[in-house]
Design a protein around this motif. Structure first.
Motif, mmCIF file in Angstrom:
data_model
loop_
_atom_site.group_PDB
_atom_site.id
_atom_site.type_symbol
_atom_site.label_atom_id
_atom_site.label_comp_id
_atom_site.label_asym_id
_atom_site.label_seq_id
_atom_site.Cartn_x
_atom_site.Cartn_y
_atom_site.Cartn_z
ATOM 1 N N VAL A 1 0.867 -1.178 0.000
ATOM 2 C CA VAL A 1 0.000 0.000 0.000
ATOM 3 C C VAL A 1 0.909 1.235 0.000
ATOM 4 O O VAL A 1 1.748 1.382 0.894
ATOM 5 N N PRO A 2 0.758 2.121 -0.993
ATOM 6 C CA PRO A 2 1.707 3.218 -1.149
ATOM 7 C C PRO A 2 1.416 4.463 -0.322
ATOM 8 O O PRO A 2 2.241 5.382 -0.268
ATOM 9 N N TYR A 3 0.242 4.512 0.306
ATOM 10 C CA TYR A 3 -0.183 5.717 1.011
ATOM 11 C C TYR A 3 -1.136 5.292 2.118
ATOM 12 O O TYR A 3 -1.905 4.343 1.935
ATOM 13 N N PRO A 4 -1.128 5.979 3.251
ATOM 14 C CA PRO A 4 -2.000 5.554 4.346
ATOM 15 C C PRO A 4 -3.479 5.820 4.068
ATOM 16 O O PRO A 4 -3.827 6.637 3.219
ATOM 17 N N GLY A 5 -4.326 5.116 4.775
ATOM 18 C CA GLY A 5 -5.761 5.373 4.734
ATOM 19 C C GLY A 5 -6.473 4.724 3.565
ATOM 20 O O GLY A 5 -5.928 3.890 2.839
ATOM 21 N N ASP A 6 -7.734 5.135 3.402
ATOM 22 C CA ASP A 6 -8.585 4.563 2.368
ATOM 23 C C ASP A 6 -8.060 4.843 0.963
ATOM 24 O O ASP A 6 -8.158 3.990 0.082
ATOM 25 N N LEU A 7 -7.512 6.032 0.732
ATOM 26 C CA LEU A 7 -6.975 6.350 -0.587
ATOM 27 C C LEU A 7 -5.837 5.394 -0.944
ATOM 28 O O LEU A 7 -5.786 4.879 -2.060
ATOM 29 N N LYS B 1 -5.369 2.338 0.152
ATOM 30 C CA LYS B 1 -5.931 1.014 -0.114
ATOM 31 C C LYS B 1 -6.555 0.963 -1.505
ATOM 32 O O LYS B 1 -6.404 -0.016 -2.237
ATOM 33 N N ARG B 2 -7.258 2.039 -1.852
ATOM 34 C CA ARG B 2 -7.899 2.106 -3.169
ATOM 35 C C ARG B 2 -6.849 2.095 -4.287
ATOM 36 O O ARG B 2 -7.017 1.419 -5.301
ATOM 37 N N VAL B 3 -5.778 2.840 -4.093
ATOM 38 C CA VAL B 3 -4.686 2.858 -5.066
ATOM 39 C C VAL B 3 -4.075 1.467 -5.179
ATOM 40 O O VAL B 3 -3.868 0.952 -6.284
ATOM 41 N N PHE B 4 -3.797 0.827 -4.051
ATOM 42 C CA PHE B 4 -3.199 -0.504 -4.046
ATOM 43 C C PHE B 4 -4.040 -1.505 -4.841
ATOM 44 O O PHE B 4 -3.511 -2.320 -5.584
ATOM 45 N N GLU B 5 -5.348 -1.425 -4.701
ATOM 46 C CA GLU B 5 -6.243 -2.382 -5.342
ATOM 47 C C GLU B 5 -6.486 -2.090 -6.822
ATOM 48 O O GLU B 5 -6.860 -2.987 -7.575
ATOM 49 N N ASN B 6 -6.274 -0.830 -7.272
ATOM 50 C CA ASN B 6 -6.714 -0.432 -8.608
ATOM 51 C C ASN B 6 -5.656 0.203 -9.501
ATOM 52 O O ASN B 6 -5.970 0.601 -10.628
ATOM 53 N N VAL B 7 -4.433 0.340 -9.011
ATOM 54 C CA VAL B 7 -3.401 1.061 -9.757
ATOM 55 C C VAL B 7 -2.182 0.158 -9.953
ATOM 56 O O VAL B 7 -1.737 -0.502 -9.023
ATOM 57 N N SER B 8 -1.650 0.188 -11.160
ATOM 58 C CA SER B 8 -0.465 -0.625 -11.467
ATOM 59 C C SER B 8 0.812 0.098 -11.043
ATOM 60 O O SER B 8 0.810 1.311 -10.795
ATOM 61 N N GLN B 9 1.883 -0.662 -11.004
ATOM 62 C CA GLN B 9 3.195 -0.083 -10.699
ATOM 63 C C GLN B 9 3.553 0.984 -11.731
ATOM 64 O O GLN B 9 4.066 2.052 -11.391
ATOM 65 N N GLU B 10 3.280 0.713 -12.993
ATOM 66 C CA GLU B 10 3.583 1.672 -14.068
ATOM 67 C C GLU B 10 2.813 2.987 -13.874
ATOM 68 O O GLU B 10 3.377 4.074 -14.004
ATOM 69 N N ALA B 11 1.536 2.886 -13.532
ATOM 70 C CA ALA B 11 0.727 4.091 -13.308
ATOM 71 C C ALA B 11 1.203 4.833 -12.063
ATOM 72 O O ALA B 11 1.215 6.074 -12.039
#
Length: 89
Positions: free
Chosen positions: A20-26, A28-38
Motif C-alpha cells: 500500500v503506497p499511502y496511508p488510509g482509504d486512498l 488502499k484504493r490505489v493498491f487495489e486499482n493502480v499498477s506499478q507503471e501508473a
C-alpha cells in the motif's frame, strides 16, 4: 508471481504495487486499482507539482492538496493543469 490489477489509469491488466503506497482509504484504493507503471507516472507528476508550487509533504495543507490531486489523477478527470508549466518535447 507478481500481483496483477486492472489498472484504472492504463485501462488494462498490469503488474500491481507490492505494498500500500499511502496511508488510509486512498492508499488502499490505489493498491487495489493502480499498477506499478501508473504509480510511477503519479510519482513523476507529484514531483512536478511539489517543485512548481513549492509544496512540502510535511505541511498538512500541502499534503491535503497532494491527496486531492492523487485522487483526481487516478479516479477523477486526470491530472490538473499546472500553471506556467511548458511541456517539454
Amino acid at each position: 508471481m507478481s500481483r496483477m490489477v486492472n489498472c484504472v489509469l492504463l485501462k488494462k491488466e498490469a503488474e500491481g504495487l507490492t505494498r500500500v503506497p499511502y496511508p488510509g482509504d486512498l492508499g488502499k484504493r490505489v493498491f487495489e486499482n493502480v499498477s506499478q507503471e501508473a504509480w510511477t507516472q503519479w510519482v513523476s507528476h507529484q514531483t512536478i507539482l511539489m517543485n512548481e508550487y513549492r509544496l512540502s509533504p510535511i505541511n498538512p495543507k500541502d499534503r491535503k492538496f497532494l491527496e486531492e490531486e492523487m485522487d483526481k489523477f487516478f479516479f477523477g478527470d486526470g491530472p490538473s493543469a499546472i500553471d506556467n508549466l511548458t511541456p517539454q518535447g
